[in-house]
Design a protein around this motif. Structure first.
Motif, short mmCIF file in Angstrom:
data_model
loop_
_atom_site.label_atom_id
_atom_site.label_comp_id
_atom_site.label_asym_id
_atom_site.label_seq_id
_atom_site.Cartn_x
_atom_site.Cartn_y
_atom_site.Cartn_z
N HIS A 44 0.71 0.70 -2.82
CA HIS A 44 0.61 -0.13 -1.42
C HIS A 44 1.05 -1.66 -1.68
N GLU A 58 -5.15 4.85 1.84
CA GLU A 58 -3.82 5.71 2.13
C GLU A 58 -3.82 6.91 1.35
N ARG A 59 -4.23 6.52 0.00
CA ARG A 59 -4.26 7.89 -0.78
C ARG A 59 -5.84 8.21 -1.38
N ASN A 67 4.79 -2.06 -1.50
CA ASN A 67 5.38 -2.05 -0.12
C ASN A 67 5.12 -3.51 0.46
N TYR A 68 3.76 -3.92 0.25
CA TYR A 68 3.59 -5.25 0.77
C TYR A 68 4.51 -6.43 0.44
N LYS A 102 -7.11 -0.93 1.48
CA LYS A 102 -6.18 -0.16 2.21
C LYS A 102 -5.45 0.78 1.31
N GLY A 103 -4.94 0.31 0.01
CA GLY A 103 -4.04 1.20 -0.86
C GLY A 103 -4.88 2.23 -1.01
N GLU A 108 -6.34 -5.29 0.94
CA GLU A 108 -5.18 -4.78 0.86
C GLU A 108 -5.51 -3.69 -0.22
N THR A 109 -6.11 -3.95 -1.32
CA THR A 109 -6.43 -3.03 -2.21
C THR A 109 -7.35 -1.89 -1.89
N ALA A 119 -3.36 1.60 -5.58
CA ALA A 119 -3.12 0.22 -5.23
C ALA A 119 -1.87 -0.42 -5.41
N SER A 152 4.49 2.62 -9.08
CA SER A 152 3.68 3.79 -9.29
C SER A 152 3.69 4.24 -10.66
#
Ligand SMILES: [Fe+2]
Ligand SMILES: [Fe+2]
Length: 189
Positions: free
Chosen positions: A34, A178-179, A37-38, A174-175, A171-172, A31, A47
């Motif tokens: 992500h 993505e992983r 980047n956002y 999505k994060g 968005e969370t 998260a 990270s």
């Protein structure tokens, strides 16, 4: 010093044996990456902060955050990283309130990823890849579901971020999507 992801991973595995806690660290990291980047922020720093935010929790739950500060100081981590991590425990474990956008994000996604993780495990797919905002909102409203995840903290964090709640939630998700594989939420999709 500015720790690398390898430095963070090494410390995480030195202080944690619980698969659940390591997976939680990886989910919060996902998260954080992500959102870095956002917001166009430092992905590497966000990270590392995500990975090590609960560093002391397995071995020193009574001294949560306080012990992490000592460990990271011993390892010569820059104060920006230490403060970034420690402030997620505000107000119960520390007086250091989340101030920066990184700190506010960590404070929010820590609890939110907990609800998402619990919601995914209940799905037939056991996956975040097919999780929709609508079902997350349903679980969020159900106070008995994943009751250990503090809704008040999440809403407080959303307010600090000054972004609409549904956007933060989306968005969370999505994060984590993505992983999904690395953070154990790929399931059988
Ligand atoms: Fe924590
Ligand atoms: Fe956490």
């Amino acid at each position: 010093m500015k720790p690398t992801r390898d430095d963070a991973m090494k410390l995480l595995l030195e202080y944690n044996e619980s698969d659940a806690l390591i997976q939680h660290a990886l989910q919060v990291e996902a998260a954080m990456i992500h959102f870095a980047n956002y917001f166009n922020e430092d992905v590497d720093m966000w990270s590392v902060v995500g990975l090590c935010h609960d560093l002391d929790y397995e071995k020193y739950p009574e001294e949560h955050c306080k012990k992490t500060r000592l460990i990271l100081e011993e390892n010569n981590w820059d104060e920006e990283y230490i403060r970034g991590i420690v402030s997620h425990g505000w107000p119960s474990c520390t007086d250091e309130k989340p101030e920066s956008i990184m700190e506010k994000t960590l404070y929010t996604v820590d609890e939110l990823t907990g609800i998402i993780n619990a919601a995914c495990l209940l799905r037939p797919s056991k996956s975040v890849l097919d999780l929709e905002l609508k079902s997350l909102n349903k679980k969020f409203k159900d106070k008995k579901f994943a009751a250990g995840c503090n809704r008040e903290i999440i809403l407080n964090g959303v307010e600090m971020l000054n972004i609409e709640k549904n956007i933060v939630f989306e968005e969370t998700i999505k994060g984590l999507q993505e992983r999904a594989e690395i953070c154990g939420l790929k399931g059988n999709v």
